[in-house]
Design a protein around this motif. Sequence first.
Motif, short mmCIF file in Angstrom:
data_model
loop_
_atom_site.label_atom_id
_atom_site.label_comp_id
_atom_site.label_asym_id
_atom_site.label_seq_id
_atom_site.Cartn_x
_atom_site.Cartn_y
_atom_site.Cartn_z
N ARG A 10 13.26 107.48 -59.24
CA ARG A 10 13.78 108.31 -58.16
C ARG A 10 13.44 109.76 -58.47
NH1 ARG A 10 17.66 104.35 -59.05
NH2 ARG A 10 18.04 103.06 -57.21
N ASP A 12 13.09 113.91 -56.85
CA ASP A 12 13.36 114.88 -55.80
C ASP A 12 12.12 114.92 -54.90
OD1 ASP A 12 12.91 117.78 -54.78
OD2 ASP A 12 15.05 117.71 -55.31
N PRO A 13 12.28 114.92 -53.59
CA PRO A 13 11.11 114.92 -52.69
C PRO A 13 10.13 116.05 -52.95
CG PRO A 13 13.11 114.48 -51.44
CD PRO A 13 13.54 114.84 -52.84
N HIS A 16 8.10 115.09 -56.00
CA HIS A 16 7.14 114.05 -55.63
C HIS A 16 5.96 114.65 -54.86
CE1 HIS A 16 5.35 110.88 -53.17
NE2 HIS A 16 5.61 110.10 -54.21
N ASP A 17 6.24 115.52 -53.91
CA ASP A 17 5.16 116.14 -53.13
C ASP A 17 4.23 116.96 -54.03
OD1 ASP A 17 6.23 114.97 -50.87
OD2 ASP A 17 7.18 116.82 -50.16
#
Length: 81
Positions: A10, A12-13, A16-17
């Motif tokens: 998991r 943090d968006p 990930h980006d």
Amino acid sequence: MSERKKVLLRLDPAVHDAIARWAGQELRSTNAQIEFLLRQALKEAGRMPKTARDIPRRGRPRKRADEKPEDPDGSSDGDRT
């Protein structure tokens, strides 16, 4: 060869980006980029297991020096008549 481990991660968006963009710039998948970064961190910390295998190579194999280049029609240089 043993099967590679699968891990649910998991993130943090935004993290990930950022990793996905970085991976794209280095022509890697996001997964390969994460593994690359983890391996780099393990090496720097002196914690890389001696039993760890190299990252598997993906994509088209490199041409060997003794192979003749092929024409776009699939024939090699020596096949012309």
